[in-house]
Design a protein around this motif. Sequence first.
Motif: not given
Length: 280
Positions: A18-19, A21, A25, A48, A189, A191, A194, A236, A257, A273, A275
């Motif tokens: 996630k860096r 994004l 975030i 995150v 949070y 994640d 997906y 996410s 992303a 993506e 959120l």
Amino acid sequence: MSKNNKLVAPFLKWVGGKRQLMPSIVKLLPKNIKELNYIEPFIGGGAVFFHLQPKNAIINDFNKELVNVYKIIKNNLPELIIDLKKHENKPDYFYKIRSLDRTEEFNELTPVERASRVIYLNKTCFNGLYRVNNAGEFNAPFGRYKNPNIVNEPTLKAVNKYLNSNNIIVMNGDYEDVLTKANENSFVYLDPPYHPISESSNFTGYIQGGWDIFDQTRLRDACNELDKKGIKFLLSNSSAPIIRDLYDKYKITTVKANRAINSNGANRGAIDEFLIRNYE
């Protein structure tokens, strides 16, 4: 939270990191995030978590080898650094270390040696990804990098200091067990793996057995429970239509992303993506 240490950062490259994004975030985090206990049930590479550096947190992952790395960095860092320095960036050596989880010898490795193996394979395998087959065996090929940073001492030492200077609980298990520890003073949070946009984009190889629509629906039900209890969550996921349908009662923000794990090279690049959150 005090001023964050920039050296406290992910020490592994993880699928869906996630860096990139982070700005999106951070923009969506609750305004009182600093006052809340942080819970992340699918920690992965921890982008995150390390960006926020909360003082009170529970982190968890179902991947026991990954969780072992976090615990060893927290509790046995000097031994880990010594063991990491023994590794060689050579194909024969790489495949020897990779094949250990297919042998009885794997069960004889110490927790430090297992953590060292995960970091070594992550730094030297192709694309720097943790990937296992359905038998739970690491199966990414050798990456042929000239000078991989196998022993990143500054980051490892900074992460060790952060984990030990704050109230950070590290768990290994099902995410629902972790969510039972959340209350109105928590921020969660999520994640998860997906949901694939298409068959060619289906990559859940970092968790043995992968995830399917039943897993996604179970997670949505868990989010509904959090919402009923007044617990704030941010989730996410991919922009698959089924994800929009599952979370249609929540606030959904679409972000871009760059992903490079699609088996079809033409489909790599910026993708949508979601959120998803249950608060303003």
